[in-house]
Enzyme design. Sequence first.
Site, PDB file in Angstrom:
ATOM      1  N   HIS A   1       2.687  66.330  38.516  1.00 27.36           N
ATOM      2  CA  HIS A   1       3.936  66.630  37.799  1.00 27.36           C
ATOM      3  C   HIS A   1       5.063  65.786  38.348  1.00 27.36           C
ATOM      4  O   HIS A   1       5.213  65.647  39.554  1.00 27.36           O
ATOM      5  CB  HIS A   1       4.281  68.113  37.934  1.00 27.36           C
ATOM      6  CG  HIS A   1       3.443  68.972  37.053  1.00 27.36           C
ATOM      7  ND1 HIS A   1       3.944  69.662  35.979  1.00 27.36           N
ATOM      8  CD2 HIS A   1       2.116  69.219  37.074  1.00 27.36           C
ATOM      9  CE1 HIS A   1       2.961  70.305  35.370  1.00 27.36           C
ATOM     10  NE2 HIS A   1       1.838  70.050  36.027  1.00 27.36           N
TER      11      HIS A   1
ATOM     12  N   TYR B   1      11.567  76.945  35.361  1.00 24.16           N
ATOM     13  CA  TYR B   1      12.202  78.030  36.118  1.00 24.16           C
ATOM     14  C   TYR B   1      13.433  78.465  35.314  1.00 24.16           C
ATOM     15  O   TYR B   1      14.331  77.652  35.095  1.00 24.16           O
ATOM     16  CB  TYR B   1      12.671  77.542  37.482  1.00 24.16           C
ATOM     17  CG  TYR B   1      11.572  77.212  38.467  1.00 24.16           C
ATOM     18  CD1 TYR B   1      10.928  75.977  38.462  1.00 24.16           C
ATOM     19  CD2 TYR B   1      11.200  78.137  39.458  1.00 24.16           C
ATOM     20  CE1 TYR B   1       9.940  75.668  39.395  1.00 24.16           C
ATOM     21  CE2 TYR B   1      10.216  77.837  40.395  1.00 24.16           C
ATOM     22  CZ  TYR B   1       9.587  76.608  40.353  1.00 24.16           C
ATOM     23  OH  TYR B   1       8.615  76.297  41.282  1.00 24.16           O
TER      24      TYR B   1
ATOM     25  N   PRO C   1       8.214  83.228  46.658  1.00 22.64           N
ATOM     26  CA  PRO C   1       7.440  82.172  45.996  1.00 22.64           C
ATOM     27  C   PRO C   1       8.257  81.179  45.168  1.00 22.64           C
ATOM     28  O   PRO C   1       7.691  80.184  44.693  1.00 22.64           O
ATOM     29  CB  PRO C   1       6.480  82.952  45.089  1.00 22.64           C
ATOM     30  CG  PRO C   1       7.143  84.259  44.859  1.00 22.64           C
ATOM     31  CD  PRO C   1       7.939  84.562  46.081  1.00 22.64           C
TER      32      PRO C   1
ATOM     33  N   LYS D   1       6.574  77.214  48.367  1.00 22.54           N
ATOM     34  CA  LYS D   1       6.446  76.655  49.710  1.00 22.54           C
ATOM     35  C   LYS D   1       5.423  77.331  50.620  1.00 22.54           C
ATOM     36  O   LYS D   1       5.140  76.815  51.708  1.00 22.54           O
ATOM     37  CB  LYS D   1       7.817  76.701  50.413  1.00 22.54           C
ATOM     38  CG  LYS D   1       8.836  75.746  49.803  1.00 22.54           C
ATOM     39  CD  LYS D   1       8.383  74.321  49.943  1.00 22.54           C
ATOM     40  CE  LYS D   1       9.232  73.323  49.219  1.00 22.54           C
ATOM     41  NZ  LYS D   1       8.462  72.215  48.658  1.00 22.54           N
TER      42      LYS D   1
ATOM     43  N   TYR E   1      11.878  70.167  47.115  1.00 26.37           N
ATOM     44  CA  TYR E   1      10.764  70.695  46.316  1.00 26.37           C
ATOM     45  C   TYR E   1       9.528  69.806  46.489  1.00 26.37           C
ATOM     46  O   TYR E   1       8.414  70.299  46.662  1.00 26.37           O
ATOM     47  CB  TYR E   1      11.173  70.770  44.839  1.00 26.37           C
ATOM     48  CG  TYR E   1      10.235  71.612  43.996  1.00 26.37           C
ATOM     49  CD1 TYR E   1      10.569  72.921  43.641  1.00 26.37           C
ATOM     50  CD2 TYR E   1       9.013  71.106  43.557  1.00 26.37           C
ATOM     51  CE1 TYR E   1       9.713  73.700  42.875  1.00 26.37           C
ATOM     52  CE2 TYR E   1       8.146  71.877  42.795  1.00 26.37           C
ATOM     53  CZ  TYR E   1       8.505  73.167  42.459  1.00 26.37           C
ATOM     54  OH  TYR E   1       7.647  73.930  41.697  1.00 26.37           O
TER      55      TYR E   1
HETATM   56  C1  PHB Z   1       2.226  79.007  40.542  1.00 21.61           C
HETATM   57  O1  PHB Z   1       1.772  78.184  39.728  1.00 21.61           O
HETATM   58  O2  PHB Z   1       1.570  79.997  40.900  1.00 21.61           O
HETATM   59  C2  PHB Z   1       3.581  78.815  41.096  1.00 21.61           C
HETATM   60  C3  PHB Z   1       4.260  77.639  40.813  1.00 21.61           C
HETATM   61  C4  PHB Z   1       5.537  77.462  41.300  1.00 21.61           C
HETATM   62  C5  PHB Z   1       6.133  78.428  42.066  1.00 21.61           C
HETATM   63  C6  PHB Z   1       5.453  79.591  42.362  1.00 21.61           C
HETATM   64  C7  PHB Z   1       4.172  79.786  41.868  1.00 21.61           C
HETATM   65  O3  PHB Z   1       7.394  78.248  42.515  1.00 21.61           O
END
Ligand code: PHB
Length: 387
Positions: A72, A195, A286, A290, A382
């Site tokens: 990505h 997000y 989450p 990280k 990130y």
């Molecule tokens: C996930 O794909 O489980 C996932 C991706 C990004 C995050 C948290 C979980 O910030």
Amino acid sequence: MRTQVAIIGAGPAGLLLGHILRRAGVGFVILEQKSREYVLGRVRAGVLEQGSVDVLRDLGLGADLAARGLTHHGIYLQYEGERHHLDFVDLVGRTVTVYGQQALVRHLLAEHDRLGSDVRFEVEGVAPHAIDTDAPYLTHSGGERVDCDIVVGADGYHGVSRPAIPGVQALERSYPYAWLGILADVAPSTDDLIYALHPDGFAMHSMRSPEVSRLYLQVDPGESADDWPDERIWEALQTRLGIPGWTLTEGTISEKSITPMRSFVASTLEHGRLFLAGDAGHIVPPTGAKGLNSAIADVALLGRSLVAHFAGDDALLKRYSGAALARQWKVQQFSQWMTEMLHVHREVPDEAARAFRYRSQLGQLEYTTGSRHAQAALAEQYAGLPF
Ligand code: PHB
Ligand code: APR
């Protein structure tokens, strides 16, 4: 039995450390309390920093990742019905890889099986002893004693290793919300992860493969997955993620679970011959993806330090706890920042203060998406700080 390194826990931290030691010819055993099926069945995080990808590839463990990982180039931040793309390649010249922790654990374990590593499941009652001497050992309910030079606690937040450190302190905080996560058998409706901050709460769209989507919703910490029938989940996802001209495709939900949100760092990752790695030493909420990357960062450093130790050089091992915690505190502030910017703070009792909080989060998001400097700061963290 006798070995050089006794590792407690067969999560990503313990399994990866085993591979680093094996490659350097250092002997180890891994003792895990749960069953193999349980460990393989746990659905967890899903984004690897470029540094994590490099570690796996350099260890010759990147084949499955190369085949199934999804590269990505950035993420979307969404608020007020608008979606903004942050292009990590343009901003910091780096990418991230979407690859489920479940797939990573399966691959690490399959490689251990192929190489004949000593990884034992369903070992109950593991206890470290004499860690402040140069002859530490483990015991477990099977009645066996494992003598070793070093004990590694890779046994997660609820493990036995951290409490074995005299006087260890927990620096921690909880959050007044949790994540409801689902796996759905449907092609992702997005190229990059979304997000979203919405007045109803945070929502996020991730994925596991071209056929499987992973989605999350902010829920109250007291709620259970039973409070969320499938229709309610899709309705909330449609509301929180929806923008004009875009469709979220629904599919069969194959997994549903609630994750609490916590930030936690142990005051030290070492005592005598015991070293902690991964969730045993720290937990992040989450939102910044990280947790898994921090476990990999610890293990990359600890692995190198242990290999040097067995070659007669203790300098790196002496610095391990301090160096790992210094990196971890940067990761902690980033995870807390992302989390607080993107969740609705319903716990704020006063309505005006609640409105102020929400509106200032929008200001934060407007600044973050509007300033190239702010975008680059997010992208740098990130995509991952140096290991
Ligand atoms: C996930 O794909 O489980 C996932 C991706 C990004 C995050 C948290 C979980 O910030
Ligand atoms: N004896 C043996 N094994 C134990 C014990 C014990 N007393 N206590 C816990 N364990 C095992 C757990 O069953 C688990 O399999 O230790 C393992 C720890 O694995 P994880 O919890 O996955 O932790 P870690 O390997 O540090 O990986 C961190 O996991 O929680 C996610 O977001 C987190 O992605 C991050 C990753």
